[in-house]
Design an enzyme around this catalytic site. Structure first.
Site, PDB file in Angstrom:
ATOM      1  N   ASP A 245       0.852  -1.190   0.000  1.00 57.50           N
ATOM      2  CA  ASP A 245       0.000   0.000   0.000  1.00 57.50           C
ATOM      3  C   ASP A 245       0.885   1.237   0.000  1.00 57.50           C
ATOM      4  O   ASP A 245       1.843   1.336   0.781  1.00 57.50           O
ATOM      5  CB  ASP A 245      -0.910   0.003   1.235  1.00 57.50           C
ATOM      6  CG  ASP A 245      -1.933   1.120   1.190  1.00 57.50           C
ATOM      7  OD1 ASP A 245      -2.989   0.924   0.562  1.00 57.50           O
ATOM      8  OD2 ASP A 245      -1.666   2.199   1.770  1.00 57.50           O
TER       9      ASP A 245
ATOM     10  N   ASN B 132      -2.070  12.889  -3.841  1.00 56.04           N
ATOM     11  CA  ASN B 132      -3.001  13.308  -4.901  1.00 56.04           C
ATOM     12  C   ASN B 132      -3.531  14.719  -4.653  1.00 56.04           C
ATOM     13  O   ASN B 132      -3.658  15.526  -5.570  1.00 56.04           O
ATOM     14  CB  ASN B 132      -4.168  12.325  -4.998  1.00 56.04           C
ATOM     15  CG  ASN B 132      -3.922  11.237  -6.028  1.00 56.04           C
ATOM     16  OD1 ASN B 132      -3.104  11.395  -6.928  1.00 56.04           O
ATOM     17  ND2 ASN B 132      -4.617  10.128  -5.900  1.00 56.04           N
TER      18      ASN B 132
ATOM     19  N   ASP C 137      -1.143   9.639 -10.941  1.00 51.23           N
ATOM     20  CA  ASP C 137      -1.121   8.507 -11.874  1.00 51.23           C
ATOM     21  C   ASP C 137       0.304   8.195 -12.325  1.00 51.23           C
ATOM     22  O   ASP C 137       0.685   7.029 -12.458  1.00 51.23           O
ATOM     23  CB  ASP C 137      -1.988   8.819 -13.102  1.00 51.23           C
ATOM     24  CG  ASP C 137      -3.471   8.802 -12.790  1.00 51.23           C
ATOM     25  OD1 ASP C 137      -3.848   8.315 -11.703  1.00 51.23           O
ATOM     26  OD2 ASP C 137      -4.251   9.264 -13.638  1.00 51.23           O
TER      27      ASP C 137
ATOM     28  N   GLU D 115      -4.443   2.477  -4.647  1.00 51.71           N
ATOM     29  CA  GLU D 115      -2.997   2.486  -4.412  1.00 51.71           C
ATOM     30  C   GLU D 115      -2.556   1.210  -3.711  1.00 51.71           C
ATOM     31  O   GLU D 115      -1.542   1.175  -3.032  1.00 51.71           O
ATOM     32  CB  GLU D 115      -2.596   3.713  -3.577  1.00 51.71           C
ATOM     33  CG  GLU D 115      -3.124   3.732  -2.167  1.00 51.71           C
ATOM     34  CD  GLU D 115      -4.487   4.399  -2.009  1.00 51.71           C
ATOM     35  OE1 GLU D 115      -4.796   4.791  -0.871  1.00 51.71           O
ATOM     36  OE2 GLU D 115      -5.222   4.529  -3.004  1.00 51.71           O
TER      37      GLU D 115
END
Length: 325
Positions: free
Chosen positions: A184, A192, A201, A228
């Site tokens: 993770d 983000n 991305d 993620e």
């Protein structure tokens, strides 16, 4: 005489398709081979029994099947092909001297994709086979899109559900250890929010490719199973080797040196890993092991992150490796 047109080359591409021809007449096999041998891998079999075994061994892209054969006829073989999970989706074209409409209907009702009567025209056989190989190509592309994540180009959760169980059953049969786990990305929502989803991305693609390359070196595979979150497995050897593999994953992400200024001026993007080593048995399952891996992951997430929580079920001992930098 049997050369392919440019259009036929364009449609089926340059893929190395395998055509399995099953006919008790050698002359028919030679004719079919002469049509396709320069462009495809052609396998010729003179009996249904031999053809069935070669289909299992070679997994052909298409089967050209005669009906009138001694011992076991084409209809009987067709029934066996459709009942076998490995062979049921292989397209079958009947090429036969039976010209009765009832026989043709029977063949198509059994699942044949086409029915060609002897004596056949070479060009028609070639064109029909190429048409069905084009369908095979398109089906394979659709399957690829269905099983792979478009952003990272990693296999997705659906592919994980297939492959993880396959490897589990294989390891169970051989009684060999496997390591299953979850990666993770730490503080990815903050990343983000700070850098924007487009940059997020880009980071995910870099992380995915890095983990994939690292695990590949150890015989493993990784799948994107969440925003993620990545699931993985690799064959377990000695306990030290497992830790080396997991630590290598952490180091590979650290070496990317992706800044994470949303956390602190000197912070880099990192990952947390929960992993479980297990020898598959009837008392366990992939689902149970992944639940334990998730519990291990959250031990790391609730601590300093950028680390591994590793549990060996076979010695009932856990180890946590944190702050490797």
């Amino acid at each position: 005489m049997h050369s392919f047109t440019k259009e036929e080359h364009r449609r089926v591409g340059e893929q190395n398709y395998t055509i399995l021809c099953i006919d008790d007449e050698s002359v028919n096999l030679k004719v079919l081979a002469s049509i396709f041998k320069d462009h495809y891998n052609v396998i010729a079999c003179k009996s249904a029994k031999q053809g069935f075994q070669r289909a299992l061994n070679e997994n052909p892209d298409i089967i050209l099947l005669d009906i009138l054969m001694p011992e076991e006829n084409g209809f009987e073989l067709m029934a066996k092909l459709k009942q076998h999970p490995q062979l049921t989706n292989i397209p079958v074209i009947f090429i036969t001297g039976l010209q009765d409409a009832e026989d043709e209907e029977k063949g198509l009702m059994m699942g044949a994709c086409d029915y060609i009567q002897k004596p056949f025209n070479y060009g028609i056989v070639r064109a029909r086979v190429n048409t069905h190989l084009e369908i095979v190509r398109q089906r394979n592309l659709l399957q690829k899109f269905a099983l792979f994540d478009s952003l990272t180009e990693l296999p997705n959760r659906r592919k994980w559900q297939q492959d993880s169980v396959d490897y589990w059953l294989s390891a169970k049969s051989a009684q060999t250890a496997m390591v299953y786990g979850i990666v993770d990305v730490d503080h990815f929502k903050k990343y983000n929010d700070y850098y924007g989803h487009q940059q997020g991305d880009v980071a995910l693609r870099k992380i995915a490719n890095t983990i994939r390359r690292t695990l590949f070196e150890f015989g493993g595979a990784v799948f994107r199973c969440g925003g993620e979150e990545f699931y993985f497995y690799f064959p377990g050897n000695q306990q030290f080797s497992d830790e080396v593999t997991l630590t290598a994953c952490l180091k590979s992400i650290e070496n990317l040196a992706i800044p994470h200024l949303a956390i602190s001026p000197n912070c880099l993007v990192s990952v947390s890993i929960g992993a479980v080593r297990v020898i598959p048995s009837d008392n366990n399952s992939v689902e149970k092991v992944m639940k334990q891996a998730d519990e291990r992951l959250y031990l790391v997430k609730n601590s300093d992150r950028n680390g591994v929580s590793y549990l060996d079920l076979n010695i009932e001992k856990q180890q946590i490796v944190l702050d490797i930098s």
